[in-house]
Design a protein around this motif. Structure first.
Motif, short mmCIF file in Angstrom:
data_model
loop_
_atom_site.label_atom_id
_atom_site.label_comp_id
_atom_site.label_asym_id
_atom_site.label_seq_id
_atom_site.Cartn_x
_atom_site.Cartn_y
_atom_site.Cartn_z
N UNK A 157 0.81 -1.23 -0.37
CA UNK A 157 -0.24 0.23 0.05
C UNK A 157 0.66 1.01 -0.07
N UNK A 158 1.91 1.40 1.03
CA UNK A 158 3.03 2.68 0.71
C UNK A 158 3.76 2.61 -0.64
N UNK A 159 4.08 1.58 -1.41
CA UNK A 159 4.25 1.59 -2.78
C UNK A 159 3.68 2.21 -3.57
N UNK A 160 2.38 1.86 -3.46
CA UNK A 160 0.90 2.28 -4.48
C UNK A 160 0.89 3.63 -3.67
N UNK A 161 1.02 3.98 -2.43
CA UNK A 161 0.69 5.11 -2.38
C UNK A 161 1.72 6.28 -2.51
N UNK A 162 3.03 5.90 -2.64
CA UNK A 162 4.41 6.50 -3.14
C UNK A 162 4.30 6.89 -4.66
N UNK A 163 3.65 5.86 -5.56
CA UNK A 163 3.46 5.59 -6.92
C UNK A 163 2.03 6.44 -7.15
#
Ligand code: HEM
Lengths: 311, 307
Positions: free
Chosen positions: B35-41
């Motif tokens: 989720x963190x990755x996606x938010x960063x994206x």
């Protein structure tokens, strides 16, 4: 000198384009011809120096080896267009905020406006009503202007000056257009706006527009001056006068068309039909100032009176 | 395996699963890291909007400094594609075209939009027309500005079109192969004047009324087609069947004339003008783009005429 009157005319919001025209038209005439003269000087140089003519990039604008002859539209053209839009919008905004479009009383057919003027771009034609009957000034002339403009490319057989400003290579064409556009069209608009007052009478700038002014002008027909009184002869006489004008004007125009070796060369490229159309248009165009002068100097109303129409 | 996991998820919605910290939430595996990755994206997309699918779907080409992108940026844009990709290096200067064709077009555009807005407030009837103008001037927010701008842009357009014609003449741009486009231009000039003239009557005030009266009175004198023109009576013309009657819808400037002027002004002539402009711009391109500044040609280089 009635400065107030002058100011009332000039400051009329609807007259702004005409006041603007007085400056804008001469400016662009100068701006265009100046580039034409610059090209003419380059032409002369190249004509005297064939080697240079072969090597030269043939423009007055700077050019160096290795420069691209064409530029990408983005950004070079689009940024200019954007700038133009911004400037035009700005001018329009200021103009619209500071000057109000006119609104007179509600339309009232029983209360004639004096002077009642057409919109400014038709004032040249309205001015012609002084010198010609309405069927000529209001119908034949506009039709001929439109036709005349449309056929310009099809009768101008001069291949030089295609896509660049020049005066030397197109003297005849340029003088003809300037005569028609600036002298006959634009200046008549200026006269119709600034000079013509109540009763469509002539008021010099600074004269008071006196609604009670009367001018007793006795305009006579040409045949009356000569002393012809009965009809078939009046018509025949008028026809001869007009025919005589056509002959003389046609001859004068022909002298211009064959004036130099170059114009004779262009004439050689023209077909008979092209020549006939060119002559017809030139003769009719010349008829305007001739009739105007006949009226202003000799108070002549008609030169040709027939039972059906008068010229 | 799969079935037992699902069963476990049902009984314990927030049970931990595995060592990487992912959990089962309402039957979906939830991995905080992911989720963190996606938010960063998504955050990166804000920083670099040109990389997003939304952006690419709208603009279709990259907008960078390369010649290819610049070209494609113009050619693949519906509003810009009337332009060529490249132009004569000296044609972009003000001095050659004076920009008057483009400015005429822009003014036409301004007139269309201010005109549409004016149409919201205007009724072409003898009862309402004049009052609508008063209403526009005094009550409609920015109504006065709107009316002024429509009027002044019209005046300006009449002027710029004439200047455009003047420069086309001075540069000899009507010569081969552009003869036909000059003729299209003349039609546009006439349409511009007619647009302005038909609009003159619409406020239904003294100015417009008398201007149109003066203007249409000339139509009476049309040879053969007007009742006061040469051979008009011989052709059976009366004030009630000649061209003037057709223009005004009556023998005087009245309600019908107002309606006719309105329809010509708001629908018919703009339609014709827009159509001819499309042809005009199309022909500018097809005739090889703007005519110059061309290489100057010497008299000795004239080629003999071939017919
Ligand atoms: C509503 C009126 C008009 C519009 C919007 C318009 C628009 C344009 C535009 C945008 C161009 C490109 C070059 C430039 O800006 O100068 C152009 C070129 C041209 N226009 Fe017009 N024009 C109009 C009326 C006329 C008139 C009255 C004439 C002539 C009688 C004319 C003849 C031409 C010709 C021959 C070209 C090609 C010029 C060249 O290649 O150098 N146009 N027009």
């Amino acid at each position: 000198m009635d400065w107030h009157q002058l100011w009332t005319i000039i400051s009329l919001p609807d007259n702004i384009p005409i006041v603007g025209m007085i400056f804008i038209i001469p400016f662009f005439t100068w701006f265009g011809l100046r580039q034409g003269f610059a090209n003419d000087r380059l032409l002369e140089k190249l004509e005297g120096d064939p080697k240079l003519a072969r090597a030269h990039h043939r423009k007055t604008q700077p050019f160096q080896k290795g420069w691209a002859r064409e530029l990408p539209v983005w950004p070079y053209l689009l940024r200019m267009e954007f700038l133009a839009v911004v400037i035009v919008t700005f001018i329009l905004m200021v103009w619209s905020i500071t000057l109000d479009a006119p609104l007179e009383e509600p339309a009232n057919p029983s209360l004639t406006m004096n002077p009642s003027k057409a919109p400014w771009y038709f004032l040249g034609l309205q001015e012609m009503l002084v010198y010609f009957d309405p069927w000529i000034a209001g119908v034949v002339m506009p039709t001929l202007i439109i036709i005349g403009l449309i056929v310009i490319p099809y009768i101008d057989e001069n291949p030089l000056g295609n896509g660049y400003y020049t005066y030397k290579q197109r003297k005849f064409a340029i003088w003809t257009f300037i005569f028609g556009f600036i002298i006959l069209w634009c200046s008549m608009i200026v006269i119709g706006t600034l000079i013509r007052g109540p009763g469509w009478m002539w008021f010099w700038p600074g004269m008071t527009w006196d609604h009670n002014r009367l001018i007793f002008e006795i305009n006579r027909d040409l045949h009356e001056i000569i002393g012809i009184t009965s009809q078939p002869w009046i018509g025949i006489f008028g026809g001869l006068v007009v025919g005589g004008f056509v002959t003389v004007a046609g001859y004068a125009c022909h002298r211009l068309i064959v004036a130099t070796e170059f114009t004779r060369r262009i004439l050689g490229r023209m077909s008979l039909l092209q020549y006939a159309i060119l002559q017809a248009l030139l003769i009719i165009m010349l008829a305007l100032p001739v009739k105007i002068l006949a009226r202003l100097l000799f108070r002549i109303k008609y030169v040709w009176v027939t039972p059906w129409f008068n010229v | 395996m799969e079935a037992s996991k699902k069963a476990a998820a049902k009984s314990a919605p927030l049970a931990t699963n595995g060592s990487n910290g992912s959990r089962q939430l309402l039957g979906v595996t939830v991995d905080p890291q992911e989720i963190k990755q996606k938010a960063l994206m998504d955050l990166n997309a804000i920083k670099q909007p040109t990389k997003t699918e939304v952006y690419k779907s709208i603009f279709r080409v990259k907008h960078d400094q390369t010649a290819r992108s610049r070209t494609l940026g113009v050619l693949s844009n519906v509003f810009l594609h009337l332009h060529p990709a490249r132009v004569n290096r000296d044609a972009v200067r003000f001095s050659f075209t004076w920009g008057m064709g483009g400015i005429s077009f822009y003014l036409f555009w301004v007139l269309t939009w201010t005109g549409v807005l004016l149409m919201f407030y205007y009724h072409p009837t003898k009862v309402q027309a004049f009052r609508d103008i008063l209403y526009l001037e005094h009550d409609v927010p920015f109504g006065k500005l709107l009316r002024n701008m429509h009027r002044w842009a019209a005046h300006a357009m009449v002027l710029t079109v004439q200047l455009h014609m003047f420069r086309v003449f001075l540069t000899g741009s009507y010569k081969k192969p552009r003869q036909f486009n000059w003729s299209v231009g003349v039609i546009l000039l006439v349409l511009t004047l007619l647009l302005s003239f038909t609009g003159y009557l619409l406020p239904d005030d003294q100015l417009g009324f008398w201007a149109v009266t003066v203007g249409t009175n000339m139509a009476r004198a049309t040879p053969m087609l007007g009742h006061e023109g040469p051979f008009g009576p011989q052709f059976g013309m009366t004030p009630f069947n000649d061209v003037r009657f057709a223009l005004l819808g009556g023998s005087i400037v009245d309600a019908n004339a107002l309606l006719r002027a309105y329809i010509w002004h708001c629908i018919a002539i703009p339609g014709f003008a827009a159509t001819f402009m499309i042809v005009h711009f199309w022909r500018v391109r097809k005739d090889g783009g703007i005519s110059g500044p061309n290489r100057i040609m010497l008299e000795s280089e004239i080629k003999p005429l071939r017919r």
